[in-house]
Design a protein around this motif. Structure first.
Motif, PDB file in Angstrom:
ATOM      1  N   ASP A  32     -11.084  51.711  53.572  1.00  0.00           N
ATOM      2  CA  ASP A  32     -10.990  50.661  52.373  1.00  0.00           C
ATOM      3  C   ASP A  32     -12.275  51.477  51.853  1.00  0.00           C
ATOM      4  OD1 ASP A  32      -8.679  49.105  52.860  1.00  0.00           O
ATOM      5  OD2 ASP A  32     -10.396  47.418  54.110  1.00  0.00           O
ATOM      6  N   THR A  33     -12.774  51.864  52.056  1.00  0.00           N
ATOM      7  CA  THR A  33     -13.844  52.628  51.389  1.00  0.00           C
ATOM      8  C   THR A  33     -13.996  53.729  50.515  1.00  0.00           C
ATOM      9  OG1 THR A  33     -15.033  53.552  52.933  1.00  0.00           O
ATOM     10  CG2 THR A  33     -15.634  51.053  52.576  1.00  0.00           C
ATOM     11  N   LEU A  34     -12.978  54.687  50.627  1.00  0.00           N
ATOM     12  CA  LEU A  34     -12.607  55.698  50.351  1.00  0.00           C
ATOM     13  C   LEU A  34     -11.846  56.124  49.307  1.00  0.00           C
ATOM     14  CD1 LEU A  34     -11.462  57.660  53.584  1.00  0.00           C
ATOM     15  CD2 LEU A  34     -13.726  57.348  53.137  1.00  0.00           C
ATOM     16  N   TYR A  35     -11.885  57.119  48.251  1.00  0.00           N
ATOM     17  CA  TYR A  35     -11.567  57.145  47.186  1.00  0.00           C
ATOM     18  C   TYR A  35      -9.589  57.768  47.299  1.00  0.00           C
ATOM     19  CZ  TYR A  35     -16.212  58.205  44.032  1.00  0.00           C
ATOM     20  OH  TYR A  35     -16.729  57.910  43.370  1.00  0.00           O
ATOM     21  N   THR A  92     -19.245  62.792  48.670  1.00  0.00           N
ATOM     22  CA  THR A  92     -18.275  62.550  48.750  1.00  0.00           C
ATOM     23  C   THR A  92     -17.027  61.594  48.706  1.00  0.00           C
ATOM     24  OG1 THR A  92     -18.657  60.566  50.145  1.00  0.00           O
ATOM     25  CG2 THR A  92     -20.697  62.517  50.908  1.00  0.00           C
ATOM     26  N   ILE A  93     -16.172  61.783  49.716  1.00  0.00           N
ATOM     27  CA  ILE A  93     -14.584  60.824  49.627  1.00  0.00           C
ATOM     28  C   ILE A  93     -15.356  59.075  49.614  1.00  0.00           C
ATOM     29  CG2 ILE A  93     -13.479  62.801  49.862  1.00  0.00           C
ATOM     30  CD1 ILE A  93     -13.504  61.343  53.166  1.00  0.00           C
ATOM     31  N   VAL A  94     -16.699  59.067  49.114  1.00  0.00           N
ATOM     32  CA  VAL A  94     -16.474  57.820  49.610  1.00  0.00           C
ATOM     33  C   VAL A  94     -17.219  56.891  48.393  1.00  0.00           C
ATOM     34  CG1 VAL A  94     -18.368  55.415  50.815  1.00  0.00           C
ATOM     35  CG2 VAL A  94     -17.971  57.736  52.150  1.00  0.00           C
ATOM     36  N   LYS A  95     -16.694  55.855  48.183  1.00  0.00           N
ATOM     37  CA  LYS A  95     -16.752  55.381  46.885  1.00  0.00           C
ATOM     38  C   LYS A  95     -18.060  54.597  46.574  1.00  0.00           C
ATOM     39  CE  LYS A  95     -13.157  52.535  47.320  1.00  0.00           C
ATOM     40  NZ  LYS A  95     -12.551  52.144  46.628  1.00  0.00           N
ATOM     41  N   ASP A  96     -18.432  54.703  45.107  1.00  0.00           N
ATOM     42  CA  ASP A  96     -19.719  54.080  45.037  1.00  0.00           C
ATOM     43  C   ASP A  96     -21.249  54.106  45.686  1.00  0.00           C
ATOM     44  OD1 ASP A  96     -17.860  52.333  43.424  1.00  0.00           O
ATOM     45  OD2 ASP A  96     -17.443  50.788  44.994  1.00  0.00           O
ATOM     46  N   THR A  97     -21.203  55.525  45.553  1.00  0.00           N
ATOM     47  CA  THR A  97     -22.474  55.877  46.433  1.00  0.00           C
ATOM     48  C   THR A  97     -23.534  57.159  45.308  1.00  0.00           C
ATOM     49  OG1 THR A  97     -21.166  58.002  47.093  1.00  0.00           O
ATOM     50  CG2 THR A  97     -21.122  56.100  48.278  1.00  0.00           C
ATOM     51  N   ILE A  98     -23.080  56.662  44.089  1.00  0.00           N
ATOM     52  CA  ILE A  98     -23.767  57.167  43.032  1.00  0.00           C
ATOM     53  C   ILE A  98     -24.258  56.135  42.414  1.00  0.00           C
ATOM     54  CG2 ILE A  98     -23.770  59.770  41.478  1.00  0.00           C
ATOM     55  CD1 ILE A  98     -21.538  60.860  43.750  1.00  0.00           C
ATOM     56  N   PRO A  99     -25.226  56.118  41.535  1.00  0.00           N
ATOM     57  CA  PRO A  99     -25.570  55.822  41.015  1.00  0.00           C
ATOM     58  C   PRO A  99     -25.512  56.348  39.503  1.00  0.00           C
ATOM     59  CG  PRO A  99     -27.520  56.946  41.868  1.00  0.00           C
ATOM     60  CD  PRO A  99     -26.150  57.304  42.547  1.00  0.00           C
ATOM     61  N   GLU A 100     -25.616  55.767  38.382  1.00  0.00           N
ATOM     62  CA  GLU A 100     -25.636  56.355  36.737  1.00  0.00           C
ATOM     63  C   GLU A 100     -26.231  57.369  36.472  1.00  0.00           C
ATOM     64  OE1 GLU A 100     -25.769  53.832  33.499  1.00  0.00           O
ATOM     65  OE2 GLU A 100     -23.948  52.206  34.929  1.00  0.00           O
ATOM     66  N   ASP A 101     -27.172  57.307  36.938  1.00  0.00           N
ATOM     67  CA  ASP A 101     -28.414  58.859  36.827  1.00  0.00           C
ATOM     68  C   ASP A 101     -28.061  59.891  37.833  1.00  0.00           C
ATOM     69  OD1 ASP A 101     -29.933  57.604  38.915  1.00  0.00           O
ATOM     70  OD2 ASP A 101     -31.736  57.462  38.288  1.00  0.00           O
ATOM     71  N   ARG A 105     -17.667  58.863  62.056  1.00  0.00           N
ATOM     72  CA  ARG A 105     -17.680  57.341  61.669  1.00  0.00           C
ATOM     73  C   ARG A 105     -19.087  57.365  60.820  1.00  0.00           C
ATOM     74  NH1 ARG A 105     -18.806  51.591  64.024  1.00  0.00           N
ATOM     75  NH2 ARG A 105     -19.398  52.515  65.766  1.00  0.00           N
ATOM     76  N   ALA A 106     -20.098  58.367  61.273  1.00  0.00           N
ATOM     77  CA  ALA A 106     -21.410  58.138  61.014  1.00  0.00           C
ATOM     78  C   ALA A 106     -21.492  58.312  59.399  1.00  0.00           C
ATOM     79  CB  ALA A 106     -22.600  58.639  61.810  1.00  0.00           C
ATOM     80  N   MET A 107     -20.550  60.047  59.658  1.00  0.00           N
ATOM     81  CA  MET A 107     -20.545  60.247  57.747  1.00  0.00           C
ATOM     82  C   MET A 107     -20.126  60.237  56.830  1.00  0.00           C
ATOM     83  SD  MET A 107     -19.240  64.754  59.050  1.00  0.00           S
ATOM     84  CE  MET A 107     -19.468  64.949  57.088  1.00  0.00           C
ATOM     85  N   LEU A 108     -19.033  58.987  58.005  1.00  0.00           N
ATOM     86  CA  LEU A 108     -18.319  57.808  56.781  1.00  0.00           C
ATOM     87  C   LEU A 108     -19.279  56.802  56.413  1.00  0.00           C
ATOM     88  CD1 LEU A 108     -15.382  58.326  57.908  1.00  0.00           C
ATOM     89  CD2 LEU A 108     -16.145  58.917  55.224  1.00  0.00           C
ATOM     90  N   SER A 109     -20.588  56.294  56.648  1.00  0.00           N
ATOM     91  CA  SER A 109     -20.780  55.403  56.431  1.00  0.00           C
ATOM     92  C   SER A 109     -21.603  55.295  55.367  1.00  0.00           C
ATOM     93  CB  SER A 109     -22.110  55.082  57.467  1.00  0.00           C
ATOM     94  OG  SER A 109     -22.849  56.200  57.732  1.00  0.00           O
ATOM     95  N   ASN A 110     -22.309  54.273  54.660  1.00  0.00           N
ATOM     96  CA  ASN A 110     -23.140  53.995  53.365  1.00  0.00           C
ATOM     97  C   ASN A 110     -24.296  55.271  53.348  1.00  0.00           C
ATOM     98  OD1 ASN A 110     -22.441  53.060  50.461  1.00  0.00           O
ATOM     99  ND2 ASN A 110     -24.339  52.221  51.149  1.00  0.00           N
ATOM    100  N   ASP A 111     -24.972  54.908  54.277  1.00  0.00           N
ATOM    101  CA  ASP A 111     -26.446  55.534  54.007  1.00  0.00           C
ATOM    102  C   ASP A 111     -25.567  57.047  54.472  1.00  0.00           C
ATOM    103  OD1 ASP A 111     -27.251  53.350  54.239  1.00  0.00           O
ATOM    104  OD2 ASP A 111     -27.742  53.469  56.736  1.00  0.00           O
TER     105      ASP A 111
END
Length: 468
Positions: free
Chosen positions: A152-155, A383-392, A364-370
């Motif tokens: 549910d956290t992936l693109y 990465t393939i994990v969503k919502d990890t890049i800020p606008e800048d 699993r560790a690599m796919l963590s938000n951290d």
């Protein structure tokens, strides 16, 4: 999973590759294997919410990571997360620059690592080992370290490229955007804009020459970056007809009008003297520095790893920025904004590894938000994990431009896999080094590429996949 590894011939093992696989429906059931055959195997531990793969207590995870444009520090970061999550465990990260050559003896001996970043020009052909790989469906069905179900956290659509015949065996971790890169600062200073067609590229080459610069340049190991750009351009011009012809190694696939028009457009640039000479004898990062540091040439086709790869050899104030590949005409099948993008850096867990549960825990560790935020922040790639890049984009103009290109492309995103799947890059490199240095014409290049495709298509010993 006690099946012993099938006999692997060195020729077959080193032949193939798969950085981006065929898009097939994701299937299969949850895998529960926590150990592998083929040697002394770490006994699995109890399965729990905190240990979903039954990683054995106080065990070691053997990770072999391709050391390329992204480095290995991001995997060392993930390893530390594993050691913290699974108290008493140890993660051993080993760097390799030629995965197939390094690991071939271990696969043949039935003693592969627990997890592998199967990437780079010398990666392992998945078609040679896919029966020896663990199903990774349970990894994305598990909860991450933040308590969310990973899938549910992936693109959308980024898991399927690692699925073969319904079995998910390769987790492609990096959302790679391919583009034509340039210095926004240099372009702004000269009033230039990235070319949208090959005719515009030729015109820009003349403008660059007037400023004492070349349009393009290359290094010997990366000559096929120009092939990648050409294929993307041809697919944008001709659509799925071109993409499927190439994917399925059809007879005369390289003679498709869209492909020929792209090659002729690039040949015109070469013949005009707008490509910096000497690339066939220049190491590729040295050539890239001629672009990012010396600004000897002004455009360079590459994946989004380029900023991190050249971070110590990029001119201050360069403002690295990406633009989509040019089309041939303004009425191409796909718009100029269409983008070649796919999930890359394929991670696999051999079912014969000593610590299969540990290999999956590493993922699993690599796919963590951290870990995903750390990757984006330190490599300026997503990465393939969503919502990890800020606008800048953490201050990266290249990363900001990648997000913009993806947004502009919308659903017009495409990729292909035949070159990596069948291990064609090595032979194609010879042809493209010759072509870029002006040593062959379009007809010779076309024949050479068709001969390479035909050889694979007609080889009954090669396991081929039909793409629809």
């Amino acid at each position: 999973m006690d099946k012993q590894p099938a006999t692997l011939q060195r020729r077959d093992f080193l032949r193939g590759a798969l950085a981006t696989a065929i898009l097939l429906p994701l299937g299969g059931t949850l895998a529960s294997c926590v150990g592998g055959g083929g040697g002394a195997t770490t006994t699995g531990g109890p399965v729990s919410a905190d240990n979903p793969f039954g990683m054995a207590a106080n065990s070691t995870v053997d990770a072999v990571i391709f050391k390329g444009g992204y480095g290995i520090e991001y995997t060392e970061f993930a390893g530390k997360l594993v050691e913290k999550q699974q108290a008493g465990s140890t993660v051993k990260v080993t760097a390799a620059t030629n995965i197939a050559q390094t690991l071939q003896p271990r696969f043949v001996a039935g003693n592969p690592p627990d997890v592998i970043d199967n990437s780079g020009a010398g990666l392992i052909g998945i078609n040679t080992i896919r029966e020896q790989l663990a199903d990774l469906t349970d990894v994305i069905e598990a909860k991450n370290y933040e308590g969310k179900v990973i899938k549910d956290t992936l693109y959308p659509g980024v898991v399927e490229p690692g699925t073969f015949d319904g079995k998910f065996v390769q987790l492609n971790y990096v959302l790679t955007v391919y583009a034509v890169w340039y210095s926004a600062a240099l372009f702004e200073a000269n009033g230039w804009t990235p070319p949208k067609t090959w005719a515009e590229a030729l015109d820009l080459g003349a403008k660059a020459k007037a400023q004492g610069k070349y349009l393009f340049g290359w290094g010997t190991e990366a000559a096929t970056y120009y092939l990648t750009m050409a294929i993307a351009s041809a697919i944008k011009e001709g659509g799925d007809e071109v993409r499927l012809a190439l994917e399925n190694l059809e007879a005369d696939c390289w003679s498709k009008p869209a492909v020929q028009d792209v090659l002729k457009g690039l040949k015109a640039i070469i013949d005009a003297g707008y490509v910096k000479p000497g690339g066939a004898g220049t190491q590729f990062t040295a050539a890239q520095a001629q672009w990012s540091n010396s600004e000897d040439f002004i455009l360079y086709p590459s994946g989004g790893w380029i900023e991190n790869e050249m971070k110590t050899q990029t001119k201050d104030g360069f403002k690295m920025t990406g633009a989509p590949e040019p089309t041939v005409s303004a009425d191409s099948a796909l718009p100029y904004s269409a983008l070649h993008s796919t999930a890359g850096e394929g991670f696999i867990v051999p079912s014969q590894g000593k610590n299969v549960g540990g290999g999956k825990e590493f993922l699993r560790a690599m796919l963590s938000n951290d870990a995903a935020v750390n990757f984006a922040k330190t490599t300026f790639s997503s990465t393939i994990v969503k919502d990890t890049i800020p606008e800048d984009g953490f201050g990266s103009t290249a990363l900001v431009s990648q997000v913009k290109m993806l947004n502009d492309a919308g659903t017009d995103v495409f990729s292909w896999s035949f070159i990596d799947l069948y291990g064609l890059n090595t032979d194609l490199l010879v042809l493209w080094n010759t072509f870029l240095q002006g040593g062959s014409d379009v007809a010779t290049l076309t024949k050479g590429m068709q001969d390479i495709s035909d050889k694979v298509r007609n080889d009954d010993s090669v396991d081929k996949v039909t793409v629809k």
